[in-house]
Design an enzyme around this catalytic site. Structure first.
Site, PDB file in Angstrom:
ATOM      1  N   HIS A  65       0.838  -1.206   0.000  1.00 19.89           N
ATOM      2  CA  HIS A  65       0.000   0.000   0.000  1.00 19.89           C
ATOM      3  C   HIS A  65       0.873   1.257   0.000  1.00 19.89           C
ATOM      4  O   HIS A  65       0.616   2.208  -0.733  1.00 19.89           O
ATOM      5  CB  HIS A  65      -0.922   0.023   1.226  1.00 19.89           C
ATOM      6  CG  HIS A  65      -2.111  -0.860   1.106  1.00 19.89           C
ATOM      7  ND1 HIS A  65      -2.052  -2.218   1.322  1.00 19.89           N
ATOM      8  CD2 HIS A  65      -3.403  -0.583   0.812  1.00 19.89           C
ATOM      9  CE1 HIS A  65      -3.255  -2.744   1.165  1.00 19.89           C
ATOM     10  NE2 HIS A  65      -4.095  -1.770   0.843  1.00 19.89           N
ATOM     11  N   ARG A  98      -1.560   2.348   7.444  1.00 21.32           N
ATOM     12  CA  ARG A  98      -1.336   0.902   7.485  1.00 21.32           C
ATOM     13  C   ARG A  98      -0.743   0.466   8.822  1.00 21.32           C
ATOM     14  O   ARG A  98      -0.997  -0.637   9.296  1.00 21.32           O
ATOM     15  CB  ARG A  98      -0.438   0.464   6.326  1.00 21.32           C
ATOM     16  CG  ARG A  98      -0.979   0.839   4.957  1.00 21.32           C
ATOM     17  CD  ARG A  98      -2.382   0.334   4.716  1.00 21.32           C
ATOM     18  NE  ARG A  98      -2.372  -1.114   4.595  1.00 21.32           N
ATOM     19  CZ  ARG A  98      -3.447  -1.883   4.664  1.00 21.32           C
ATOM     20  NH1 ARG A  98      -4.634  -1.359   4.847  1.00 21.32           N
ATOM     21  NH2 ARG A  98      -3.349  -3.180   4.551  1.00 21.32           N
ATOM     22  N   HIS A 104       0.854  -3.250   9.255  1.00 21.56           N
ATOM     23  CA  HIS A 104       2.309  -3.158   9.069  1.00 21.56           C
ATOM     24  C   HIS A 104       3.001  -2.599  10.299  1.00 21.56           C
ATOM     25  O   HIS A 104       2.416  -1.851  11.076  1.00 21.56           O
ATOM     26  CB  HIS A 104       2.640  -2.244   7.883  1.00 21.56           C
ATOM     27  CG  HIS A 104       2.315  -2.842   6.564  1.00 21.56           C
ATOM     28  ND1 HIS A 104       3.062  -3.828   5.993  1.00 21.56           N
ATOM     29  CD2 HIS A 104       1.297  -2.601   5.705  1.00 21.56           C
ATOM     30  CE1 HIS A 104       2.535  -4.169   4.832  1.00 21.56           C
ATOM     31  NE2 HIS A 104       1.449  -3.445   4.639  1.00 21.56           N
ATOM     32  N   ASP A 108       8.243  -1.291   8.127  1.00 19.14           N
ATOM     33  CA  ASP A 108       7.770  -1.757   6.814  1.00 19.14           C
ATOM     34  C   ASP A 108       7.410  -0.563   5.935  1.00 19.14           C
ATOM     35  O   ASP A 108       7.760  -0.507   4.759  1.00 19.14           O
ATOM     36  CB  ASP A 108       6.507  -2.623   6.935  1.00 19.14           C
ATOM     37  CG  ASP A 108       6.684  -3.871   7.767  1.00 19.14           C
ATOM     38  OD1 ASP A 108       7.823  -4.355   7.890  1.00 19.14           O
ATOM     39  OD2 ASP A 108       5.661  -4.353   8.287  1.00 19.14           O
TER      40      ASP A 108
END
Length: 145
Positions: A65, A98, A104, A108
């Protein structure tokens, strides 16, 4: 400006093809590291529970994403430099969402932005991409006037 295949085909194609190409950079690291996602590790639900089943077995690193959001910001900023601040702010928030959702780890997301930037730099060497961006910029100017 709303970007659609019908109303802005050159911009749409540059965005779609550019993101798809840049995103290829995440496949090998995701398979190699196969990092456990936070919601899996802590046995908690994500804020976006409807995603859990589909991503639980997929590695957390790097964040697809975030890479897609950052890639979109780079491509669209090249087409419309005046919107760069807003585009990158939105891309940053997209990545952070995220982490907040539990999909995540922060690292990340942090690593995915420069990874997308490397992919974008490599994309600049593609004559086909440069030609598509030329068409997208021309289309943007025509529709902006």
């Amino acid at each position: 400006m709303k970007i659609t295949k019908e109303k802005t085909p050159a911009i749409y194609d540059a965005l779609l093809n550019g993101i798809a190409t840049i995103e290829l950079i995440r496949i090998q690291p995701k398979a190699y590291y196969h990092r456990e996602r936070p919601f899996v590790r802590f046995h908690e639900h994500m804020l976006t529970t409807w995603e859990e089943e589909g991503i639980a077995g997929e590695g957390s690193y790097p964040s697809g994403h975030t890479m897609r959001g950052w890639s979109a910001a780079m491509i669209l900023s090249e087409i419309n430099p005046a919107a760069a601040d807003a585009l990158f702010e939105r891309a940053w928030e997209y990545g952070e969402s995220r982490v907040i959702a539990g999909a995540h780890w922060q690292s990340d997301v942090d690593a995915s932005r420069p990874a997308a930037s490397i992919g974008y730099a490599k994309l600049q060497t593609s004559p086909a991409f440069r030609a598509q961006m030329k068409k997208a910029k021309k289309e943007f100017r025509r529709l902006s006037d």
